[in-house]
Design a protein around this motif. Sequence first.
Motif, PDB file in Angstrom:
ATOM      1  N   MET A  23       0.827  -1.208   0.000  1.00 31.29           N
ATOM      2  CA  MET A  23       0.000   0.000   0.000  1.00 31.29           C
ATOM      3  C   MET A  23       0.865   1.265   0.000  1.00 31.29           C
ATOM      4  SD  MET A  23      -3.064   0.986   2.651  1.00 31.29           S
ATOM      5  CE  MET A  23      -4.133   2.404   2.346  1.00 31.29           C
ATOM      6  N   LEU A  24       1.878   1.271   0.849  1.00 32.23           N
ATOM      7  CA  LEU A  24       2.758   2.435   0.929  1.00 32.23           C
ATOM      8  C   LEU A  24       3.601   2.602  -0.327  1.00 32.23           C
ATOM      9  CD1 LEU A  24       3.886   2.202   4.652  1.00 32.23           C
ATOM     10  CD2 LEU A  24       3.065   4.291   3.570  1.00 32.23           C
ATOM     11  N   LEU A  25       4.279   1.532  -0.718  1.00 33.52           N
ATOM     12  CA  LEU A  25       5.131   1.618  -1.901  1.00 33.52           C
ATOM     13  C   LEU A  25       4.303   1.877  -3.149  1.00 33.52           C
ATOM     14  CD1 LEU A  25       8.057   1.477  -2.812  1.00 33.52           C
ATOM     15  CD2 LEU A  25       7.762  -0.975  -3.203  1.00 33.52           C
ATOM     16  N   GLY A  26       3.125   1.275  -3.221  1.00 30.81           N
ATOM     17  CA  GLY A  26       2.246   1.523  -4.364  1.00 30.81           C
ATOM     18  C   GLY A  26       1.824   2.981  -4.444  1.00 30.81           C
ATOM     19  N   TRP A  98      16.928   2.457  -0.042  1.00 31.60           N
ATOM     20  CA  TRP A  98      17.253   3.673  -0.793  1.00 31.60           C
ATOM     21  C   TRP A  98      16.199   3.945  -1.868  1.00 31.60           C
ATOM     22  CZ3 TRP A  98      18.748   4.793  -5.906  1.00 31.60           C
ATOM     23  CH2 TRP A  98      19.325   6.057  -6.097  1.00 31.60           C
ATOM     24  N   LEU A  99      15.796   2.915  -2.595  1.00 33.84           N
ATOM     25  CA  LEU A  99      14.771   3.088  -3.629  1.00 33.84           C
ATOM     26  C   LEU A  99      13.447   3.539  -3.035  1.00 33.84           C
ATOM     27  CD1 LEU A  99      15.481  -0.010  -5.912  1.00 33.84           C
ATOM     28  CD2 LEU A  99      15.874   2.396  -6.470  1.00 33.84           C
ATOM     29  N   THR A 100      13.128   3.025  -1.855  1.00 32.40           N
ATOM     30  CA  THR A 100      11.911   3.455  -1.178  1.00 32.40           C
ATOM     31  C   THR A 100      11.966   4.943  -0.866  1.00 32.40           C
ATOM     32  OG1 THR A 100      11.659   1.266  -0.193  1.00 32.40           O
ATOM     33  CG2 THR A 100      10.457   3.068   0.844  1.00 32.40           C
ATOM     34  N   SER A 299       9.030  20.090   1.798  1.00 35.39           N
ATOM     35  CA  SER A 299       8.757  18.870   2.562  1.00 35.39           C
ATOM     36  C   SER A 299       9.385  17.653   1.909  1.00 35.39           C
ATOM     37  CB  SER A 299       7.239  18.657   2.690  1.00 35.39           C
ATOM     38  OG  SER A 299       6.632  19.672   3.456  1.00 35.39           O
ATOM     39  N   SER A 300       9.351  17.599   0.582  1.00 37.76           N
ATOM     40  CA  SER A 300       9.895  16.435  -0.123  1.00 37.76           C
ATOM     41  C   SER A 300      11.392  16.282   0.094  1.00 37.76           C
ATOM     42  CB  SER A 300       9.586  16.526  -1.617  1.00 37.76           C
ATOM     43  OG  SER A 300      10.364  17.529  -2.256  1.00 37.76           O
ATOM     44  N   SER A 301      12.089  17.389   0.327  1.00 32.89           N
ATOM     45  CA  SER A 301      13.537  17.306   0.543  1.00 32.89           C
ATOM     46  C   SER A 301      13.861  16.592   1.844  1.00 32.89           C
ATOM     47  CB  SER A 301      14.161  18.708   0.535  1.00 32.89           C
ATOM     48  OG  SER A 301      13.747  19.470   1.652  1.00 32.89           O
ATOM     49  N   GLY A 302      12.895  16.527   2.782  1.00 33.52           N
ATOM     50  CA  GLY A 302      13.130  15.809   4.030  1.00 33.52           C
ATOM     51  C   GLY A 302      13.395  14.336   3.801  1.00 33.52           C
ATOM     52  N   THR A 303      12.614  13.713   2.916  1.00 36.77           N
ATOM     53  CA  THR A 303      12.832  12.302   2.600  1.00 36.77           C
ATOM     54  C   THR A 303      14.166  12.097   1.896  1.00 36.77           C
ATOM     55  OG1 THR A 303      10.461  11.882   2.455  1.00 36.77           O
ATOM     56  CG2 THR A 303      11.901  10.331   1.321  1.00 36.77           C
ATOM     57  N   PHE A 304      14.542  13.052   1.062  1.00 37.00           N
ATOM     58  CA  PHE A 304      15.842  12.976   0.392  1.00 37.00           C
ATOM     59  C   PHE A 304      16.973  12.911   1.414  1.00 37.00           C
ATOM     60  CE2 PHE A 304      19.607  15.308  -1.069  1.00 37.00           C
ATOM     61  CZ  PHE A 304      19.993  14.525  -2.148  1.00 37.00           C
ATOM     62  N   TRP A 305      16.971  13.829   2.382  1.00 32.72           N
ATOM     63  CA  TRP A 305      18.049  13.864   3.373  1.00 32.72           C
ATOM     64  C   TRP A 305      18.000  12.641   4.282  1.00 32.72           C
ATOM     65  CZ3 TRP A 305      21.653  16.757   1.850  1.00 32.72           C
ATOM     66  CH2 TRP A 305      21.433  18.026   1.305  1.00 32.72           C
ATOM     67  N   ASP A 306      16.811  12.256   4.706  1.00 27.93           N
ATOM     68  CA  ASP A 306      16.675  11.181   5.682  1.00 27.93           C
ATOM     69  C   ASP A 306      17.078   9.819   5.129  1.00 27.93           C
ATOM     70  OD1 ASP A 306      14.541   8.881   6.587  1.00 27.93           O
ATOM     71  OD2 ASP A 306      15.226  10.064   8.289  1.00 27.93           O
ATOM     72  N   THR A 307      16.544   9.468   3.979  1.00 34.64           N
ATOM     73  CA  THR A 307      16.743   8.114   3.457  1.00 34.64           C
ATOM     74  C   THR A 307      17.760   8.051   2.328  1.00 34.64           C
ATOM     75  OG1 THR A 307      14.442   7.633   4.011  1.00 34.64           O
ATOM     76  CG2 THR A 307      15.558   6.077   2.562  1.00 34.64           C
ATOM     77  N   CYS A 311      20.399   7.310   5.478  1.00 34.32           N
ATOM     78  CA  CYS A 311      20.252   5.851   5.551  1.00 34.32           C
ATOM     79  C   CYS A 311      21.191   5.140   4.588  1.00 34.32           C
ATOM     80  CB  CYS A 311      18.805   5.448   5.267  1.00 34.32           C
ATOM     81  SG  CYS A 311      17.664   5.739   6.642  1.00 34.32           S
ATOM     82  N   ALA A 312      21.387   5.713   3.407  1.00 37.43           N
ATOM     83  CA  ALA A 312      22.276   5.091   2.422  1.00 37.43           C
ATOM     84  C   ALA A 312      23.718   5.082   2.914  1.00 37.43           C
ATOM     85  CB  ALA A 312      22.169   5.834   1.092  1.00 37.43           C
TER      86      ALA A 312
END
Length: 449
Positions: A23-26, A98-100, A299-307, A311-312
Amino acid sequence: MDRLNEILTEVSGWLWGWPMIIMLLGTHVYLTIILRFPQRKILTAIRLSVKSDPDATGDVSQFRSLATALAATIGTGNIIGVATAIALGGPGAVLWCWLTGVFGISTKYAEGLLAIKYRVKTKKGRMLGGPMYALERGLGWRWAAVLFALFAALASFGIGNTVQANAIATVASETYNISPALTGAAVSLLTAAVVLGGIKSIARVCGLLVPFMALFYVMGCLYILWVNAPYLWPALKLIVQSAFSPQAAGGGFVGTTVMMAARFGIARGLFSNESGLGSAPIVAAAAQTRNPVRQALVSSSGTFWDTVVICAITGLVIVSSVLAYPDIGFENGATLTKAAFSKIPVIGTPLLTFGLLTFAFSTILGWCYYGERAVEYLRGHRWVLVYRVLYIVSVFVGSVIELSLVWNLADCMNALMAIPNLVSLLALSGVLISETRKYLWQGQLDCEM
């Protein structure tokens, strides 16, 4: 209590199983397609995040809004969580994680857009928003909004509070032999000094703490990668190959399957960056911004920095360290993390300790704001002070108790938060396309609402 813990473990495992992952990835992939890959605008998003827009409506700057969201998002999961994914799913889990994150940028973009689109201004001029307002004002689903706010308030005491406080107390006890009660009292006082001042105080501290802690941690990890330089390219190859071929794993790694690598990598990526969870848009609604799409990009840049970044890098550090030191144990994520970092002379253990302490404390601050906005939605502003006092007390409690029950309850609440939030994103996809077309595709990013 043991039986209750067993039940919650089973429920948590089901909630965070393949149905939730799909559900999330979709949703990530679907939003990426219909919004024409907003990931392409990541450099614009980063530029906007550090650009002041003081004349726009809002309580805090876009940067401080982002910093508060990152404070809540960047937690112990970025360090121990990545190691857990590797321990259970093998090195290939790093690539899936990373892909997520890459696809999750679109979902975080959509959440930020709806947060501004449906936010409201109180009589005192404060801005309130988040999935509960999108559900109520955008879809007319008051009941779903109430459920989301209830789950968010409960989750704030778990993943955002007690488990983070316990992580801090555990690190302080194991590394410096400091009593958990003493650590709990100190962290409680520090938390009180910040959160009693409200969003402006929280955002100001997060705006100072988050860039420093993230930069220090990333620079330390880059040093470790430099020390592990001979194993860096083999680590990258192993991560990519084992993501699609179980036979590729080796060098001390446990045997896994492709499905295991995908499951644990995707789950950790989703849990780490909180894209789709519905938490980050609560603070995004407080940002000073002239239109919804500008804040959506920030807001979208937050996921970029975090994961995509933190994470990478953590994954590379752990995989390269295991290749360099095959004797590293795989009992669990915490053991793997400590063993991998401890092999690096001088900087390894202090870096891990610093990362865990600062990441956990920042999460406590960020989630306090999420929880109090949820409580305000449910019961009104007069209950916010009560919530803050309970939140501060919970920091101490979390430092001195065993938390397996709380962990499982928090996992359940987080999953239950995600469901109504994801439904709102899909149901309001027409609004997302319309707003994106108006401000982004037609080049009106600088226009007022």
